[in-house]
Design a protein around this motif. Structure first.
Motif, PDB file in Angstrom:
ATOM      1  N   GLN A 210       0.819  -1.223   0.000  1.00 26.71           N
ATOM      2  CA  GLN A 210       0.000   0.000   0.000  1.00 26.71           C
ATOM      3  C   GLN A 210       0.854   1.274   0.000  1.00 26.71           C
ATOM      4  OE1 GLN A 210      -3.076  -0.813  -0.332  1.00 26.71           O
ATOM      5  NE2 GLN A 210      -2.722  -2.966   0.197  1.00 26.71           N
TER       6      GLN A 210
ATOM      7  N   SER B  80       2.857   4.222  -1.268  1.00 21.96           N
ATOM      8  CA  SER B  80       3.034   4.866  -2.569  1.00 21.96           C
ATOM      9  C   SER B  80       4.441   5.461  -2.671  1.00 21.96           C
ATOM     10  CB  SER B  80       2.007   5.986  -2.725  1.00 21.96           C
ATOM     11  OG  SER B  80       2.293   7.003  -1.782  1.00 21.96           O
ATOM     12  N   HIS B  81       4.780   5.931  -3.860  1.00 27.01           N
ATOM     13  CA  HIS B  81       6.068   6.603  -4.057  1.00 27.01           C
ATOM     14  C   HIS B  81       6.170   7.808  -3.107  1.00 27.01           C
ATOM     15  CE1 HIS B  81       9.645   7.764  -6.296  1.00 27.01           C
ATOM     16  NE2 HIS B  81       9.194   8.999  -6.262  1.00 27.01           N
ATOM     17  N   ASP B  82       5.064   8.556  -2.974  1.00 30.55           N
ATOM     18  CA  ASP B  82       5.081   9.732  -2.086  1.00 30.55           C
ATOM     19  C   ASP B  82       5.300   9.318  -0.623  1.00 30.55           C
ATOM     20  OD1 ASP B  82       4.796  11.457  -4.123  1.00 30.55           O
ATOM     21  OD2 ASP B  82       2.663  11.883  -3.793  1.00 30.55           O
ATOM     22  N   ASP B  83       4.696   8.189  -0.222  1.00 31.90           N
ATOM     23  CA  ASP B  83       4.914   7.700   1.158  1.00 31.90           C
ATOM     24  C   ASP B  83       6.408   7.456   1.389  1.00 31.90           C
ATOM     25  OD1 ASP B  83       2.191   7.665   1.739  1.00 31.90           O
ATOM     26  OD2 ASP B  83       1.950   5.586   1.049  1.00 31.90           O
ATOM     27  N   TRP B  84       7.044   6.831   0.396  1.00 37.03           N
ATOM     28  CA  TRP B  84       8.484   6.546   0.526  1.00 37.03           C
ATOM     29  C   TRP B  84       9.289   7.832   0.585  1.00 37.03           C
ATOM     30  CZ3 TRP B  84      11.038   2.699   2.324  1.00 37.03           C
ATOM     31  CH2 TRP B  84      10.480   1.421   2.286  1.00 37.03           C
TER      32      TRP B  84
END
Ligand code: NAD
Length: 259
Positions: free
Chosen positions: A99, A101-105
């Motif tokens: 779950q 996302s790239h932004d979470d990372w």
């Protein structure tokens, strides 16, 4: 024991509460003047006032999001060249890695890897020029024993740990030390959040989740921010000049390995 750092200056990030505050208080108890940061102005100002009243040191409060370029600039504005840097920020959310996302990372990397690296980059040359510096990064026991639902934390903090391992040795002969403190379970707002998630996942009450967690700890209790702060103050002391690039686990015995 006199830590030999009275009159030094420290930037302690994310220090209105919890482990960051524990570090700020322990350094203030040694006579260190502080710049402390956190996002919420009122809470931060109240912490700064408490520390001033308790320890009689200078405390400058900078309300900012330490994970942003604006936050880096604001935090360093009152004291661009501190003797001591304690890197800290909130931990990333838990969840199934599918779950994230790239932004979470990117958010996790900014908070728990790239911000500490940026602040080290901006402060280390002043420390080298003065022949004394102490950098302590608050990471997590998850660096040594990964926690499956904390993939963002495991990944971002391991990146910082790898970076520090190299740089700490590179500057070791200059009087500047860089080390990481790895908290296990400490009684702060952060642990309260993880217990709520555990209670929900296991369909038990919050009290039961807390009791189970405590039972799993060899020490039979959570750690305190004061205990954590004292360890940080020692790492920042003149006595710890030969401690280089270490990952100091403070977890009440939770990590089961010999090494
Ligand atoms: P906490 O939630 O009690 O306190 C966090 C502090 O950071 C607060 O002062 C908050 O205002 C500040 N903060 C959070 N995000 C910020 C941001 N973007 N900019 C500026 N300030 C910010 O947390 P804690 O328990 O003290 O944990 C500190 C760090 O240690 C976190 O990264 C956490 O994930 C990690 N950690 C904690 C534990 C534990 O048991 N408490 C265990 C392992 C790792």
């Amino acid at each position: 024991m006199d830590m030999g750092i009275a009159g030094r200056t420290a930037l302690v990030c994310a220090a209105s509460k919890g482990l960051g505050r524990g570090c700020a208080e322990a350094l203030a108890a040694e006579g260190v003047n502080l710049v402390i940061t956190a996002r919420t102005k009122e809470t931060l100002e109240a912490t700064a006032a408490d520390i001033r009243a308790k320890f009689g040191v200078d405390v400058t409060a900078v309300a900012c999001d330490i994970t942003t370029p604006e936050g880096h600039a604001a935090a360093l504005a009152p004291c661009p060249s501190p003797d001591i840097l304690v890197n800290n920020a909130g931990g990333p959310p838990s969840g199934d890695f599918r779950q994230f996302s790239h932004d979470d990372w990117i958010r996790a990397l900014d908070a728990n890897m790239l911000t500490p690296i940026e602040l080290i980059k901006r402060t280390i040359d002043g420390m080298i020029d003065r022949g004394f510096g102490r950098i302590v990064n608050i990471t997590s026991s998850s660096v040594k024993a990964p926690i499956d639902v904390l993939g963002l934390s495991n990944g971002a903090r391991s990146g910082l740990t790898g970076f520090v391992a190299g740089v700490a040795r590179r500057v070791a002969s200059t009087g500047v030390t860089i080390n990481n403190l790895l908290p296990g379970a400490f009684d702060t707002d952060r642990i309260a959040v993880t217990l709520v998630a555990q209670a929900k996942a296991e369909n038990i009450t919050l009290e039961e989740a807390r009791a189970r967690r405590v039972k799993s700890l060899p020490a039979g209790r959570f750690g305190t921010a004061d205990e954590f702060g004292r360890a940080c103050a020692f790492l920042c002391s003149v006595h710890a000049g030969y401690v280089i690039g270490q990952n100091w686990l403070i977890d009440g015995g939770a990590y089961p390995g010999t090494y």
